[in-house]
Design a protein around this motif. Structure first.
Motif, mmCIF file in Angstrom:
data_model
loop_
_atom_site.group_PDB
_atom_site.id
_atom_site.type_symbol
_atom_site.label_atom_id
_atom_site.label_comp_id
_atom_site.label_asym_id
_atom_site.label_seq_id
_atom_site.Cartn_x
_atom_site.Cartn_y
_atom_site.Cartn_z
ATOM 1 N N TYR A 30 48.522 25.250 58.586
ATOM 2 C CA TYR A 30 48.079 24.503 57.440
ATOM 3 C C TYR A 30 48.791 23.162 57.420
ATOM 4 O O TYR A 30 49.994 23.102 57.664
ATOM 5 N N ARG A 31 48.053 22.096 57.200
ATOM 6 C CA ARG A 31 48.715 20.800 57.118
ATOM 7 C C ARG A 31 48.302 20.079 55.846
ATOM 8 O O ARG A 31 47.113 19.940 55.554
ATOM 9 N N LYS A 32 49.265 19.621 55.115
ATOM 10 C CA LYS A 32 49.000 18.865 53.902
ATOM 11 C C LYS A 32 50.163 17.908 53.696
ATOM 12 O O LYS A 32 51.285 18.223 54.080
ATOM 13 N N SER A 33 49.894 16.761 53.108
ATOM 14 C CA SER A 33 50.954 15.756 52.991
ATOM 15 C C SER A 33 51.599 15.760 51.616
ATOM 16 O O SER A 33 50.899 15.827 50.602
ATOM 17 N N THR A 34 52.898 15.634 51.611
ATOM 18 C CA THR A 34 53.653 15.471 50.371
ATOM 19 C C THR A 34 53.138 14.254 49.611
ATOM 20 O O THR A 34 52.884 13.201 50.201
ATOM 21 N N THR A 60 66.779 18.116 56.631
ATOM 22 C CA THR A 60 65.851 18.566 57.689
ATOM 23 C C THR A 60 64.530 19.036 57.092
ATOM 24 O O THR A 60 64.502 19.964 56.275
ATOM 25 N N ASP A 61 63.437 18.377 57.522
ATOM 26 C CA ASP A 61 62.092 18.834 57.168
ATOM 27 C C ASP A 61 61.647 19.804 58.262
ATOM 28 O O ASP A 61 61.513 19.427 59.426
ATOM 29 N N LEU A 62 61.413 21.065 57.888
ATOM 30 C CA LEU A 62 61.150 22.125 58.875
ATOM 31 C C LEU A 62 59.718 22.119 59.404
ATOM 32 O O LEU A 62 59.378 22.906 60.286
ATOM 33 N N GLY A 63 58.883 21.230 58.897
ATOM 34 C CA GLY A 63 57.520 21.040 59.418
ATOM 35 C C GLY A 63 57.135 19.623 59.027
ATOM 36 O O GLY A 63 56.446 19.379 58.049
ATOM 37 N N GLY A 67 56.284 12.667 59.772
ATOM 38 C CA GLY A 67 57.644 12.222 59.425
ATOM 39 C C GLY A 67 57.744 11.426 58.138
ATOM 40 O O GLY A 67 58.770 10.796 57.879
ATOM 41 N N ARG A 68 56.728 11.489 57.294
ATOM 42 C CA ARG A 68 56.748 10.650 56.086
ATOM 43 C C ARG A 68 57.896 11.001 55.134
ATOM 44 O O ARG A 68 58.500 10.105 54.541
ATOM 45 N N VAL A 69 58.196 12.291 55.009
ATOM 46 C CA VAL A 69 59.303 12.676 54.112
ATOM 47 C C VAL A 69 60.640 12.264 54.740
ATOM 48 O O VAL A 69 61.568 11.845 54.043
ATOM 49 N N ASN A 122 59.556 24.534 67.402
ATOM 50 C CA ASN A 122 59.243 25.566 66.427
ATOM 51 C C ASN A 122 60.485 25.813 65.564
ATOM 52 O O ASN A 122 61.543 26.173 66.081
ATOM 53 N N SER A 123 60.354 25.645 64.278
ATOM 54 C CA SER A 123 61.509 25.736 63.379
ATOM 55 C C SER A 123 62.072 27.136 63.241
ATOM 56 O O SER A 123 63.122 27.305 62.616
ATOM 57 N N ILE A 124 61.361 28.137 63.782
ATOM 58 C CA ILE A 124 61.970 29.462 63.702
ATOM 59 C C ILE A 124 62.522 29.928 65.060
ATOM 60 O O ILE A 124 62.977 31.052 65.193
HETATM 61 C C1 LIG Z 1 52.040 21.316 54.987
HETATM 62 S S1 LIG Z 1 52.399 20.289 56.383
HETATM 63 C C2 LIG Z 1 53.698 19.290 55.695
HETATM 64 C C3 LIG Z 1 53.960 18.008 56.407
HETATM 65 C C4 LIG Z 1 55.086 17.148 55.851
HETATM 66 N N1 LIG Z 1 56.323 17.897 55.748
HETATM 67 C C5 LIG Z 1 54.714 16.609 54.510
HETATM 68 O O1 LIG Z 1 55.207 17.196 53.536
HETATM 69 O O2 LIG Z 1 53.973 15.635 54.410
HETATM 70 C C6 LIG Z 1 53.259 21.428 57.432
HETATM 71 C C7 LIG Z 1 53.533 20.991 58.854
HETATM 72 O O3 LIG Z 1 54.357 21.989 59.472
HETATM 73 C C8 LIG Z 1 53.973 22.160 60.819
HETATM 74 N N2 LIG Z 1 54.441 23.508 61.241
HETATM 75 C C9 LIG Z 1 53.832 24.708 61.039
HETATM 76 N N3 LIG Z 1 54.568 25.709 61.544
HETATM 77 C C10 LIG Z 1 55.685 25.138 62.090
HETATM 78 C C11 LIG Z 1 56.841 25.650 62.775
HETATM 79 N N4 LIG Z 1 57.006 26.958 63.000
HETATM 80 N N5 LIG Z 1 57.766 24.769 63.200
HETATM 81 C C12 LIG Z 1 57.618 23.441 62.987
HETATM 82 N N6 LIG Z 1 56.548 22.902 62.360
HETATM 83 C C13 LIG Z 1 55.602 23.735 61.898
HETATM 84 C C14 LIG Z 1 52.458 21.960 60.776
HETATM 85 O O4 LIG Z 1 51.934 21.609 62.049
HETATM 86 C C15 LIG Z 1 52.299 20.845 59.732
HETATM 87 O O5 LIG Z 1 52.290 19.574 60.326
#
Ligand SMILES: C[S@@+](CC[C@H](N)C(=O)[O-])C[C@H]1O[C@@H](n2cnc3c(N)ncnc32)[C@H](O)[C@@H]1O
Length: 206
Positions: A30-34, A60-63, A67-69, A122-124
């Motif tokens: 799922y992708r959505k922007s802050t 650290t932004d985990l996804g 990179g906007r945040v 991958n953040s996990i």
């Molecule tokens: C909901 S978006 C948020 C993007 C950004 N942080 C923002 O707030 O604008 C989530 C992002 O996390 C990435 N993502 C999903 N699973 C991930 C993982 N295990 N490790 C790193 N990134 C991941 C997705 O590809 C997506 O770009």
């Protein structure tokens, strides 16, 4: 950096990224922007409460997507780190930065400092943090504030409860009023950061 130009810079960045807000379900999730305009209020409150220190805080932004945040937070922390699993999404950062920097220069506003580190990973996966340590000098246990926009918030919550340093903060975007819990070790510090109905702040108990 001139402090009185910081928030005008954030507003200009928010307006820039608002023009390329994203919201879709892709193959990797799922992708959505802050919402960066709302996020400005969160930053104000975090700053007022002393949670952001330019000389010491590691964010650290985990996804992190584009990179906007990270760009936003870079003005207020020592290191602004982002991890993104999808390399194509992460690649958007370079072009957007070019456009953004040109716009900020033109407006006489401060450019993001050189403390942004974005990784494809991958953040996990522990391997990601090994690489992060090699490239930035900080590991998972050195992070002061973790961030996620809903993505894997429960999995990250467990990982932070188990592996982060005591006192580490976890900012979770995308919940309002009914808040998730991440077990005994994680406490809610602020249920509605910045009073925008967008994010809650948790802390790993000391
Ligand atoms: C909901 S978006 C948020 C993007 C950004 N942080 C923002 O707030 O604008 C989530 C992002 O996390 C990435 N993502 C999903 N699973 C991930 C993982 N295990 N490790 C790193 N990134 C991941 C997705 O590809 C997506 O770009």
């Amino acid at each position: 950096m001139e402090t009185n130009l910081l928030f005008p810079a954030l507003k200009a960045i928010a307006a820039f990224f608002d023009g390329c807000k994203v919201g879709y379900q892709g193959t990797k999730g799922y992708r959505k922007s802050t919402d960066l305009f709302k996020f400005i209020h969160c930053i104000r409150e975090l700053r007022t409460l002393g949670f952001l220190d330019k000389d010491s805080t590691v964010f650290t932004d985990l996804g992190c997507a584009d990179g906007r945040v990270n760009i936003f937070m870079s003005y207020f922390v020592r290191q602004s780190i982002g991890i993104e699993i999808d390399s194509e999404i992460l690649n958007e950062y370079t072009l957007r930065r070019k456009g953004l920097d040109g716009l900020l220069r033109q407006a006489g506003l401060p450019l993001p400092p050189g403390n942004i580190f974005l990784f494809n990973g991958n953040s996990i996966d522990p391997e990601t943090y090994k690489r992060m340590g090699e490239e930035t000098g900080v590991g998972f246990a050195d992070v002061d504030i973790f961030y996620t926009y809903i993505t894997l918030h429960d999995v990250f919550g467990e990982k932070i409860a188990a592996e982060a340093r005591p006192g580490a903060l976890y900012l979770v975007y995308g919940f309002n009023r009914i808040l998730p819990r991440y077990g005994e070790k994680m406490e809610i510090v602020l249920p509605d950061v910045g009073s925008q109905g967008i994010a809650a702040l948790y802390r790993k108990k000391e």
